[in-house]
Structures are given as structure tokens and as C-alpha cells.
Design an enzyme around this catalytic site. Structure first.
Site: not given
Ligand code: UGA
Length: 441
Positions: A151, A155, A249, A257, A260
């Protein structure tokens, strides 16, 4: 089709709800009785926009049900989705004990030929182990086909993502299972990519590792921008206009954090290491992220060298907005360090405060609102870019003794903060209204 989903965490809940939404008969099974009782009443155990409404609708329509009984859930199903957790072992590898237990439960309870679909993130090759474990414990003479179906939902927007995803990956060696899965997933209207099992498993790890790499990359660029006096927001914008790079990203901040990225990056390093391959790049990505999570503490110490007895407001506790998930949130490290140094920490989060209470240091205090947390504090740290926090105006910080805002998510404009005489430090951008701190010796 009749489908069982094992595990009702973020992945299982969303899988169950969305499959019932597209018309399938779904039963979700979980060993946690309290949780199942709540879900039977249409109460979602997690905060996920749109999930409760979807659950209620499909419960009422009789397409979605919940149980603690594997026997009840797995009898006469056509497909079983494995959506249990694969937490991190001490060495960074994935812990597969819940997956193994799910395999045994499946083997002991299915009564028909069944397609086994793995949603949980598992190391490459695990789906073959899943098949072998089930075959080893099967009670009846049945055919099982295995499918890796990782998947990619985020979140906070998982329901939306289910119907607007970029791809659905179906990894299987079975033509029959592939055809069933393609049919089953057709109503989501999302491009389907069919591949072999190991490649499907690898796509999941490689995708999360790549996105983490983008984040650590822009965070390193932001640190260099600070030294040079450049603005990382402009740099990211200019880079992102190149279609080969893309704008997503590239948001500099205090690192990634959640449940995942931290786990999957370490697991992939371990997977490669088991094959005597050192994944040097990814090791760097992980190390940069660890360093980045402490960035706000360093910035704070430069402004207030001794925080003992100071009131520090921490706005945003979840690992990102639109979730109550505290797993691997930078707020854990930041608040722990502040308490250790004797500060009085006042936390606020629009949604995650209940979870925060059980995760953060017991000395952390909680405010009812951002305004209450800010009031008379010596410094405000911004950790999560919730809308509610982003929409604060510079005047909202005027209730502080000496307005000092250290923003880990670049929520505010430099011009606004400058105009209102607020000392403002953000990520990869020049400081505003910086006061020179003299340390008395
Ligand atoms: C992530 C992936 O985006 C999903 O595709 C994947 O399904 C999921 O992990 C998983 O493996 O289940 P998620 O953990 O919900 O999803 O969160 P993201 O929106 O990807 O953000 C992850 C972290 O990166 C957050 O702490 C966010 O603040 C940080 N982030 C994201 C940044 O610091 N900069 C960015 O440009 C994007």
C-alpha cells in the site's frame, strides 16, 4: 467476493472500509476486543479523515463487519488481506511475528481455495515464506495463491488516496490470482501495474526509501542555505519546476517521522546488509534525518543558552498534520530533551494530545489551545504544520514575554514576522529580527 482483513491498524482499517465501499463483503478481524467493540459501533480507533463516515455507511449496509474470531472471519472467504504490523527489531530488521501468526490463523480457519494478499510491508521474499507457512499449517486440502499488494496510502489522506492513487501494484506468479485482483481493484479506477512477487515487495521499500532520500536531500540543502544566506523555499521551488525532479517531497523541515519511513529505510539497509551489500546512500539518509530532528533544540539553545525554568510552547505533536499518530514524531525527541534541560514544556496539538499523553514525558503539560500554549512562554517551537497552527497570525505571538518563534515547518512568511518585530527562526531561511545573545561568563 467475500474478503477477510487481518489487522485493523491504519492499513487494515482503510483497506476494509474502502473494499466494502466498492461493494465487497468484508469482515475485519483483530485480537483486541475493546477495539473491535468500538468498531462494531462505527467508532474508528484512529483519526483518519472520512474513515468514520465510510465505516458507518458500510456497517449499516451490511457489507462491513468486525470480529475477534478468526474462525468466524475466515470461514468461506475468497480472499484474505494480511494487514498486520511489521514493527522494527532492535537491529532495524522487520519483525514478522504478527505476519507468521496471521499465516497460522489463516491455515487453521480457511475452508475454501483462497487468495492471500499481503498489504503489510514485508522484506523481499517474505510472500514465499507466507505461502510456505500457510501450506505447512493447512487443515484442509485447499489451493492458495499469494499476491503482494503493497500500500502507498498516506496517513491523513488515506481514504482520498485509495481512490486517487498513482498505481496499484499486484505482484503474483498466478494468472488466476492476477485476474481476480485486477477485477477486484477495477472500481478504484487507479492504474494497475502487474509484476512478479519479489519486485512488488521491493517497489514498496524502494519507493519509501526514495521519498525519504528526497526529504533528507532537501534538509541538507536547507542547512547549507542557512550558512549561505539563501532561502530553501525558493531553491525547492526552482528545483521542483524541473519535471525530472518534481515539486513533491522537497519540503525542508525537521525530518521525516511516522510508522513507515524510519522503519522501512532501516529495514532496507538491513535487507541489503544481509546480502553483504552496503546501502551507503540510504545510511546517509537515515543519519541526516536523526540529526535534523534535533535542529530546533540547537536553534533554541542559540537564542536561550539555558532553558532551565523557561516555559517552552511546543505546537504540533503528531508526526505530520491530519493524523493523531505519534510514532517516530520529532516531538518525542524535542520534548524529552527540553524536559531533561529543566524547561517547562507546554504542548498543544489539535488532534494528537490523547495519544501524546501516553507517549511523551510525563512532565509535559498540555494546553487547550495554541493561544494558551503561547501565552507568556519564552519560546514557541513549531513541529507540525497543522492548518490551525499555520493560520496563527504574528499578533498571536504578542502574548509572549519576548516573542521568539522557532519554526520547524516554515509556516509563516519572513516579511510578516519581520514587520511585527517577532524573532523568527525557520528552516533553510535567514533568521528575522535576530537578537544577539550574550552569554555571561
Ligand atoms: C508514507 C508514504 O508517503 C506512503 O506512500 C506510504 O504508503 C506510507 O508511508 C507507508 O509506507 O505506509 P506517511 O508515513 O503517511 O506515508 O507520511 P508522508 O506524508 O509520506 O510523510 C512522512 C514524513 O515525511 C512526515 O513526517 C512528513 O512531515 C515528512 N515530510 C514529507 C517532509 O519532511 N517533507 C516533505 O516534503 C514530505
Amino acid at each position: 467476493m467475500k474478503i477477510a482483513v487481518i489487522g485493523t491498524g491504519y492499513v487494515g482499517m482503510v483497506t476494509g472500509a474502502t473494499l466494502s465501499e466498492i461493494g465487497q463483503e468484508v469482515v475485519c478481524v483483530d485480537i483486541d476486543e475493546r477495539k473491535v467493540e468500538k468498531m462494531k459501533q462505527g467508532i474508528s480507533p484512529i483519526y483518519e479523515p472520512g474513515l468514520t463516515e465510510m465505516m458507518k455507511k458500510n456497517l449499516e449496509a451490511g457489507r462491513l463487519s468486525f470480529t475477534t474470531s478468526h474462525r468466524e472471519a475466515l470461514r468461506q472467504v475468497d480472499a484474505v488481506y494480511i494487514a498486520v504490523g511489521t514493527p522494527e527489531n532492535a537491529d532495524g530488521s522487520a519483525n514478522l511475528s504478527y505476519v507468521e501468526q496471521a499465516c497460522k490463523d489463516i491455515a487453521r480457519n480457511i475452508t475454501r481455495d483462497t487468495i492471500i494478499v499481503t498489504k503489510s510491508t514485508v522484506p523481499v521474499g517474505s510472500n514465499y515464506k507466507i505461502r510456505d507457512t500457510i501450506l505447512m499449517h493447512l487443515l484442509h486440502d485447499l489451493q492458495i495463491e499469494i499476491v503482494s499488494n503493497p500500500e502507498f496510502l498516506r496517513e491523513g489522506s488515506a481514504i482520498y488516496d485509495s481512490f486517487h492513487a498513482d498505481r496499484i501494484i499486484i505482484g503474483t506468479d498466478s494468472e488466476k490470482a492476477a485476474a481476480v485482483m485486477e477485477n477486484l481493484n477495477a472500481p478504484f479506477n487507479v492504474p494497475i501495474f502487474r509484476t512478479d512477487i519479489k519486485s512488488a515487495e521491493m517497489i514498496k521499500y524502494a519507493s519509501n526509501a526514495f521519498l525519504s532520500t528526497k526529504i533528507s536531500f532537501i534538509n541538507e540543502i536547507s542547512n547549507i542555505c542557512e550558512l549561505l544566506g539563501a532561502d530553501v523555499e525558493n531553491v525547492a521551488k526552482g528545483m521542483g519546476m524541473d519535471k525530472r525532479i518534481g515539486p513533491q517531497f522537497l519540503k525542508a523541515g525537521i525530518g521525516y517521522g511516522g510508522s513507515c519511513f524510519p522503519k522501512d529505510t532501516k529495514a532496507l539497509i538491513q535487507i541489503a546488509g544481509n546480502l553483504d551489500y552496503e546501502f551507503q546512500l540510504l545510511k546517509g539518509v537515515v543519519n541526516v534525518n536523526i540529526k535534523q530532528q534535533s535542529l530546533l533544540i540547537e536553534k533554541l539553545k542559540r537564542c536561550i543558552p539555558d532553558v532551565a525554568g523557561k516555559k517552552i510552547a511546543v505546537l504540533g505533536l503528531a508526526f505530520k498534520p491530519e493524523t493523531d499518530d505519534m510514532r517516530e514524531s520529532a516531538s518525542i525527541i524535542v520534548t524529552e530533551e527540553l524536559i531533561k534541560q529543566g524547561a517547562r514544556v507546554m504542548g498543544f496539538d489539535p488532534v494528537a494530545m490523547e495519544n501524546a499523553r501516553s507517549v511523551l514525558h510525563p512532565d509535559v503539560e498540555y494546553a487547550e489551545s495554541a493561544a494558551e500554549a503561547i501565552q507568556e512562554s519564552d519560546a514557541v517551537l513549531i513541529l507540525t504544520e497543522w492548518q490551525e497552527i499555520k493560520k496563527l497570525s504574528p499578533t498571536d505571538f504578542k502574548s509572549m514575554t519576548r516573542p521568539l518563534v522557532i519554526d520547524g515547518r516554515n509556516c509563516y512568511s519572513l516579511q510578516d514576522m519581520k514587520a511585527h518585530d517577532i524573532e523568527y527562526h525557520s528552516v533553510g531561511r535567514p533568521p528575522v529580527n535576530e537578537r544577539v545573545t550574550t552569554v555571561l561568563t
